[in-house]
Design a protein around this motif. Structure first.
Motif, PDB file in Angstrom:
ATOM      1  N   ILE A  98       1.693   6.364  -2.842  1.00 36.94           N
ATOM      2  CA  ILE A  98       0.210   6.669  -3.139  1.00 36.94           C
ATOM      3  C   ILE A  98      -0.783   5.585  -2.329  1.00 36.94           C
ATOM      4  O   ILE A  98      -1.815   5.856  -1.976  1.00 36.94           O
ATOM      5  CB  ILE A  98       0.031   6.498  -4.760  1.00 36.94           C
ATOM      6  CG1 ILE A  98       0.387   7.844  -5.162  1.00 36.94           C
ATOM      7  CG2 ILE A  98      -1.719   6.443  -4.878  1.00 36.94           C
ATOM      8  CD1 ILE A  98       0.694   7.799  -6.731  1.00 36.94           C
ATOM      9  N   PHE A  99      -0.283   4.310  -2.514  1.00 40.57           N
ATOM     10  CA  PHE A  99      -1.020   3.290  -1.945  1.00 40.57           C
ATOM     11  C   PHE A  99      -0.998   3.428  -0.149  1.00 40.57           C
ATOM     12  O   PHE A  99      -1.954   3.428   0.125  1.00 40.57           O
ATOM     13  CB  PHE A  99      -0.116   1.871  -2.188  1.00 40.57           C
ATOM     14  CG  PHE A  99      -1.300   0.668  -1.622  1.00 40.57           C
ATOM     15  CD1 PHE A  99      -1.999   0.228  -2.567  1.00 40.57           C
ATOM     16  CD2 PHE A  99      -1.128   0.288  -0.332  1.00 40.57           C
ATOM     17  CE1 PHE A  99      -2.590  -1.111  -2.070  1.00 40.57           C
ATOM     18  CE2 PHE A  99      -1.640  -0.716  -0.009  1.00 40.57           C
ATOM     19  CZ  PHE A  99      -2.636  -1.267  -0.916  1.00 40.57           C
ATOM     20  N   ASN A 100       0.075   3.941   0.130  1.00 36.59           N
ATOM     21  CA  ASN A 100      -0.083   4.085   1.671  1.00 36.59           C
ATOM     22  C   ASN A 100      -1.166   5.240   2.177  1.00 36.59           C
ATOM     23  O   ASN A 100      -1.939   5.205   3.326  1.00 36.59           O
ATOM     24  CB  ASN A 100       1.494   4.460   2.405  1.00 36.59           C
ATOM     25  CG  ASN A 100       2.341   3.212   2.418  1.00 36.59           C
ATOM     26  OD1 ASN A 100       1.709   2.351   2.249  1.00 36.59           O
ATOM     27  ND2 ASN A 100       3.655   3.484   2.192  1.00 36.59           N
ATOM     28  N   ARG A 101      -0.985   6.272   1.158  1.00 32.74           N
ATOM     29  CA  ARG A 101      -1.965   7.333   1.411  1.00 32.74           C
ATOM     30  C   ARG A 101      -3.377   6.873   1.324  1.00 32.74           C
ATOM     31  O   ARG A 101      -4.266   7.402   2.221  1.00 32.74           O
ATOM     32  CB  ARG A 101      -1.709   8.330   0.522  1.00 32.74           C
ATOM     33  CG  ARG A 101      -2.451   9.628   0.370  1.00 32.74           C
ATOM     34  CD  ARG A 101      -2.122  10.835  -0.526  1.00 32.74           C
ATOM     35  NE  ARG A 101      -3.050  11.804  -0.581  1.00 32.74           N
ATOM     36  CZ  ARG A 101      -3.012  13.013   0.185  1.00 32.74           C
ATOM     37  NH1 ARG A 101      -2.382  13.151   1.132  1.00 32.74           N
ATOM     38  NH2 ARG A 101      -3.810  13.953   0.094  1.00 32.74           N
ATOM     39  N   ALA A 102      -3.491   5.881   0.365  1.00 34.03           N
ATOM     40  CA  ALA A 102      -4.955   5.448   0.218  1.00 34.03           C
ATOM     41  C   ALA A 102      -5.273   4.530   1.430  1.00 34.03           C
ATOM     42  O   ALA A 102      -6.542   4.543   1.722  1.00 34.03           O
ATOM     43  CB  ALA A 102      -5.044   4.760  -1.152  1.00 34.03           C
TER      44      ALA A 102
END
Length: 186
Positions: free
Chosen positions: A130-134
């Motif tokens: 999720i963080f990498n997507r953000a």
């Protein structure tokens, strides 16, 4: 009476801070040379031992405190606290410089700071994703899962298409290919 000598091993033994604190709590309850009781207690910490790659052969080293404690935080690692996911960018004596994703708003801030005594745990693999997507959305000056009419997107499997509207629960399946502002055909 059996005397257990401190094992001389060329490779250092590393454990995390969480296991070290648990061992300290148990160690204070033991008297000198109660290794058997210590071994029984440590076996109750099976998950902690697996997480630290500790084998039964390493128990004497744990008992004699022949180990190094790895720092709780590492640069480049991901952690979570309440409704935030953080990536450690830098560390100093009492605080960490982090990039922080606020899950409730989808906002990613890249210059935050937190204090080391905060209640933080390591992020799970899904939280890291999720963080990498953000981060990918942040590079496009967007919040997490912020799509606009005219963006070029792609579903998990499929051809790219122009984004029009989103249905509830569908946004994590889209990949942002190009924002409408960067498209050359408008």
């Amino acid at each position: 009476m059996t005397v257990y000598k401190k094992r001389q091993n060329k490779t250092p033994l590393y454990i995390d801070n969480e296991l070290h604190e648990k061992l300290d709590g148990y160690k204070d309850k033991l008297f000198i040379n109660e290794y058997r009781l210590f071994a029984t207690i440590v076996c109750d910490l099976d998950l902690d031992l697996k997480r630290n790659n500790i084998s039964i052969d390493d128990l004497p080293r744990l008992y004699h405190r022949d180990y190094h404690v790895t720092p709780k935080y590492e640069v480049g690692q991901y952690y979570t606290n309440e409704n935030k996911i953080m990536k450690v960018l830098d560390m100093n004596a009492d605080s960490l410089c982090v990039a922080t994703l606020y899950l409730d708003s989808g906002l990613l801030l890249t210059n935050g700071a937190i204090y080391r005594d905060s209640d933080i745990r390591s992020a799970t693999l899904s939280e890291v994703k999720i963080f990498n997507r953000a981060e990918q959305f942040h590079k496009q000056n967007r919040r997490l899962n912020e799509f606009e009419h005219g963006d070029v997107v792609r579903r998990a499997q499929g051809e790219p298409f122009y984004f029009r509207e989103i249905h509830e629960g569908e946004e994590p399946t889209f990949t942002l290919i190009c924002t409408k502002e960067k498209r050359g055909d408008l």
